[in-house]
Design an enzyme around this catalytic site. Sequence first.
Site, PDB file in Angstrom:
ATOM      1  N   ASN A 160       0.823  -1.203   0.000  1.00  0.00           N
ATOM      2  CA  ASN A 160       0.000   0.000   0.000  1.00  0.00           C
ATOM      3  C   ASN A 160       0.861   1.259   0.000  1.00  0.00           C
ATOM      4  OD1 ASN A 160      -1.877   2.000   0.404  1.00  0.00           O
ATOM      5  ND2 ASN A 160      -3.040   0.884   1.936  1.00  0.00           N
ATOM      6  N   ASP A 161       1.500   1.530   1.129  1.00  0.00           N
ATOM      7  CA  ASP A 161       2.254   2.773   1.244  1.00  0.00           C
ATOM      8  C   ASP A 161       3.377   2.898   0.209  1.00  0.00           C
ATOM      9  OD1 ASP A 161       0.668   3.512   3.408  1.00  0.00           O
ATOM     10  OD2 ASP A 161       1.920   2.376   4.796  1.00  0.00           O
ATOM     11  N   VAL A 162       3.957   1.754  -0.182  1.00  0.00           N
ATOM     12  CA  VAL A 162       5.117   1.810  -1.099  1.00  0.00           C
ATOM     13  C   VAL A 162       4.716   2.143  -2.526  1.00  0.00           C
ATOM     14  CG1 VAL A 162       6.510   0.241   0.289  1.00  0.00           C
ATOM     15  CG2 VAL A 162       5.119  -0.681  -1.556  1.00  0.00           C
ATOM     16  N   ALA A 174       1.126   3.097   7.475  1.00  0.00           N
ATOM     17  CA  ALA A 174       1.330   4.496   7.808  1.00  0.00           C
ATOM     18  C   ALA A 174      -0.005   5.127   8.222  1.00  0.00           C
ATOM     19  CB  ALA A 174       1.926   5.240   6.635  1.00  0.00           C
TER      20      ALA A 174
END
Lengths: 102, 467
Positions: B392-394, B433
């Site tokens: 997700n965050d990456v 995050a």
Amino acid sequence: MDSTITFIGENIQLIYILILSIFVGIEVISKVPSALHTPLMSGANAIHGVVIIGAIIVMGHAEAGNWPALILGFLAVILGTLNVVGGFVVTDRMLEMFKKKK
Amino acid sequence: MIQQYWLYLIYLLGSVFFIVGLKMLSGPKTARNGNFLAAAGMTLAILGTIFMHKNEEGESIGNYAWIFGGIAIGTVLGWISAKKVKMTAMPQMVSLFNGMGGACAALISLVEFGHLHGDTPPVTILTIVAGLVIGSVSFSGSIIAYAKLQEILKKTFKLPAQNILTIILLVSILGLSIYLSFGHASTALLYVIFALSLAYGILFVLPIGGADMPVVISLLNSFTGVAAAFGGFLYDNQVMLTGGILVGSAGTLLTILMCNAMNRSLTNVIFGSFGGGGATAGEASTFAGGSVKSSTPSDIAILMNYAQKVIVVPGYGLAVAQAQHVIHELEAILEKRGVEVKYAIHPVAGRMPGHMNVLLAESNVAYDKLVEMEEINDQFATTDVVFVVGANDVVNPAARSNPASPIYGMPILNADKARTVIVSKRSMAAGYAGIDNELFYYPNCLMLFGDAKDSITKVVAELKGMD
């Protein structure tokens, strides 16, 4: 103050080892690819298990009747061994995965 | 005396083995042998100590039954738990073993304090106390990190005035340690310091989010190294000193390298834990109104079947769903049909750097199919399908474009540049995050909701049916 200087003087060789080891530690892993961060951390984790040696010394010199020392020392030996054995075996399992296929 | 010199020689050999082993661990080809070498050095040092060590009074090691009994118990427990742990649970296992080392250092200090005489120099007492403090912090911190990764502790909580509280705690530990060493050596005070240190370790790790746990574990790892080194000072023991300091400095550098991979500073990780900020939540809603396109396994099978190039972006979700084998199956089918398949590995994908490599290698994905971020980022624009599995965050474009985002500046995989992005995800929940991902609302993005393993299995079945 005198006692501090005496301490430094008596341990000067250890202090040299300390300073040089700091640089060796930094130098040795400065070019590691990020894929190896986890196994490297795990390997380093096993190496600090060297604290087991302190545990062996404590245990080995505990007097027969001194139960607190015997029990704490015994626990320390178990925990230190866990750190060493578990650390190296887990690292090996991770690295086993990296072997080249064909 | 000669025996003592032999022991010195063994310690020297052990230290060299540690250094060379650590060096070899940092290259993919030599890593495994490096680990063996370090283990051999450790075995030498342990056996040498048991059979040759003499203390200042010239007494040899006794209590063999206790020592060998302890080693036997530790070996069996350590071996079994290390062999049984699933690849996905590796990070917390490392954390647990690290905590054991910290506890060992703390216990040594507790016993050695009891051996003090009236004329022990204050610096020696300080060495003992330092080993106790650092060992205890490392122990309790590692246990909390373990509980968080194991999801025993799910919430990230922050006490009111957390930062001030931890600073007060730290200052009192330092102050009491100095008073104990140079003023009044009382056992009661030692136990107060012990308790405060344990509390500090807990408070230190509690507010830090799951995504940052690898950094914390790495940091605690170097703490334990330093604690072991204090033991080396106490016993005038060279191998404890080199081993401990080596890990202390290498671990600190490794921690910084990990932070760099996320474009964050260490202080930011420790004090600025994200996910709790009100601003973030408010901002997420600005595009939460957009629409998300949900898709079906059969549509996705068609898309992939006629693609020329597919890049898989694996994340922690893949590990949780145990989907590493089925993704390899998908890759094999696509390759057979002439589709080029690659895996894009973000440096912090999963919960630890290298986590995805380990996991995919376990299911026999070829090493050269795993491409690191810098190499693959330019290829996304010429890719037909990007398949994001549990990451997700990456892949959050906000890291590139939105300066207000907490992850702004973190290098990301440019998955959004591909013609089609397929995201396999359990729900619309935010990543570690704790922030929303605008990629999901992009016109070229399709969502495939459900457990990653189930979803991919369905896609594979559809593909097989298309022969």
